[in-house]
Scaffold this active site. Structure first.
Site, mmCIF file in Angstrom:
data_model
loop_
_atom_site.group_PDB
_atom_site.id
_atom_site.type_symbol
_atom_site.label_atom_id
_atom_site.label_comp_id
_atom_site.label_asym_id
_atom_site.label_seq_id
_atom_site.Cartn_x
_atom_site.Cartn_y
_atom_site.Cartn_z
ATOM 1 N N HIS A 136 1.123 -1.003 -0.011
ATOM 2 C CA HIS A 136 -0.092 -0.225 -0.077
ATOM 3 C C HIS A 136 0.653 0.952 -0.195
ATOM 4 O O HIS A 136 1.981 2.019 0.675
ATOM 5 C CB HIS A 136 -0.571 -0.229 1.158
ATOM 6 C CG HIS A 136 -1.848 1.276 1.906
ATOM 7 N ND1 HIS A 136 -2.376 1.462 0.355
ATOM 8 C CD2 HIS A 136 -1.991 2.263 2.144
ATOM 9 C CE1 HIS A 136 -3.293 2.707 0.783
ATOM 10 N NE2 HIS A 136 -2.899 2.955 2.265
ATOM 11 N N SER A 153 -3.021 5.316 5.907
ATOM 12 C CA SER A 153 -4.554 5.809 5.475
ATOM 13 C C SER A 153 -5.369 7.528 5.510
ATOM 14 O O SER A 153 -4.593 7.247 6.895
ATOM 15 C CB SER A 153 -5.375 5.414 4.873
ATOM 16 O OG SER A 153 -6.404 5.302 4.995
ATOM 17 N N LYS A 157 -0.758 10.818 1.524
ATOM 18 C CA LYS A 157 0.277 10.304 0.091
ATOM 19 C C LYS A 157 0.184 10.741 -1.248
ATOM 20 O O LYS A 157 1.041 10.802 -2.040
ATOM 21 C CB LYS A 157 0.378 8.897 -0.002
ATOM 22 C CG LYS A 157 0.607 8.345 1.277
ATOM 23 C CD LYS A 157 0.549 6.531 1.825
ATOM 24 C CE LYS A 157 0.023 5.940 1.227
ATOM 25 N NZ LYS A 157 -1.257 6.071 2.529
ATOM 26 N N ASP A 175 -2.153 4.332 -4.432
ATOM 27 C CA ASP A 175 -2.621 3.058 -3.981
ATOM 28 C C ASP A 175 -2.393 1.472 -3.541
ATOM 29 O O ASP A 175 -2.183 1.467 -2.403
ATOM 30 C CB ASP A 175 -4.373 3.025 -4.254
ATOM 31 C CG ASP A 175 -5.114 2.289 -3.287
ATOM 32 O OD1 ASP A 175 -4.860 3.306 -1.963
ATOM 33 O OD2 ASP A 175 -5.730 1.604 -3.341
ATOM 34 N N ARG A 241 17.943 14.680 12.450
ATOM 35 C CA ARG A 241 18.583 15.739 12.207
ATOM 36 C C ARG A 241 19.798 16.166 11.301
ATOM 37 O O ARG A 241 19.596 17.147 10.777
ATOM 38 C CB ARG A 241 17.926 16.859 12.957
ATOM 39 C CG ARG A 241 16.869 16.807 13.588
ATOM 40 C CD ARG A 241 16.764 17.533 15.137
ATOM 41 N NE ARG A 241 17.065 19.034 15.007
ATOM 42 C CZ ARG A 241 17.398 20.155 15.430
ATOM 43 N NH1 ARG A 241 17.073 19.584 16.637
ATOM 44 N NH2 ARG A 241 16.983 21.649 15.352
#
Length: 311
Positions: A136, A153, A157, A175, A241
């Site tokens: 996914h 979800s 994205k 997807d 970082r």
């Protein structure tokens, strides 16, 4: 399942005889040139492979006594042998034709040179018999780097992929990404046929990227090299970082570089992914900014340490 019939059809090969064996499955990516077998040594005969007979093998075979020829070809044609291919446009020996018909072994002829055909077959078999999985996520080509965008979800994205396409990059799959491991360290991502070229945007619906942005905005497949994992910003989590922490994502038997990007209002995720892709390209060229900074920092610390001792 890959069968000899599919091999003949897709590679446009010519079936000489043995059509009853076209249903045989092909399970091995290796190709054999049975030179030792032509000499009568079958102790380690890889019968489940495609067998290629070229000028060398058939020239030696023609030197054999007549009484040995049929038996030699009979041993070559096993029930599990998916196909025997005669290359360079050579005429198959009658003993081979008889054995192929007797054992229902597909006998194929080709005008290609043996090494050339072997290369074509190997590439084809590695693609067709590759391990597969699906994930996914969204796959986008960013500056030539296949970037797999993952995350929960609703994290954004598809919206990020849309912004990348607007900025001139190319969508591969949204997807659901179908992945093949062609060789170790080579993952190829493709879209499912049902949702090819499509992008789902919440509140807007499904859009056709090729229709909206043109043929240059999509790709049908791309090698996956970098994983960008999007997650909601966690104020209690320490994010990298500097860039010294190397994360990886394992897909099948291959590991790829992984970067975790925290998402919150005000962060332009598409630009961050562009920079991540460019930085990845620099890394594989041997330029690592994080390591260079770390080296300069260590040198500065050592320098100040020496100065303190002198004082």
């Amino acid at each position: 399942m890959l069968t000899t019939e599919k091999l003949v059809k897709l590679l446009k090969l010519e079936l000489f005889t043995g059509e009853k064996g076209l249903h045989k499955p092909i399970k091995n990516t290796d190709i054999s040139r049975p030179g030792l077998e032509m000499a009568g040594y079958f102790s380690h005969y890889a019968a489940d492979r495609i067998q290629l007979l070229g000028t060398t093998e058939l020239s030696f075979y023609n030197l054999l006594p007549d009484e040995e020829r049929h038996g030699r070809m009979r041993k070559l044609c096993r029930p599990e042998t998916p196909a025997i291919i005669v290359t360079r446009g050579l005429e198959p020996p009658q003993e081979l034709i008889d054995a192929a018909q007797e054992m229902d072994t597909p006998l194929i002829v080709s005008k290609d040179a043996t090494t050339s055909l072997m290369s074509r077959l190997t590439t084809f078999l590695e693609h067709e018999l590759a391990k597969t999985t699906s994930l996914h996520g969204v796959l986008v080509d960013v500056y030539g780097v296949g970037v797999l965008i993952t995350g929960d979800s609703g994290i954004g994205k598809s919206e990020t992929a849309l912004e990348l396409v607007k900025r001139g990059h190319r969508l591969v799959a949204d997807d659901n990404v179908e992945i093949r491991e062609i060789t170790k360290d080579e993952l190829i991502g493709t879209p499912p046929k049902l949702i090819e070229h499509l992008l789902e945007i919440r509140g807007l619906g499904i859009i056709n990227v090729m229709t909206l942005f043109g043929a240059g905005s999509i790709l049908t497949q791309k090698q996956i090299r970098l994983n960008i994992n999007l997650e909601n910003w966690d104020k209690d989590k320490l994010y990298d970082r500097v860039g010294l922490n190397e994360e990886t994502l394992q897909i099948l038997d291959t590991e790829i570089t992984k970067k975790t990007i925290p998402v919150r209002p005000g962060r332009n995720v598409a630009v961050i992914i562009e920079v991540a892709a460019m930085n990845y390209r620099l890394n594989i060229m041997g330029i690592n900014t994080a390591e260079e900074f770390n080296q300069r920092l260590n040198e500065e610390i050592l320098k100040k340490g020496h100065q303190s001792k002198e004082n």
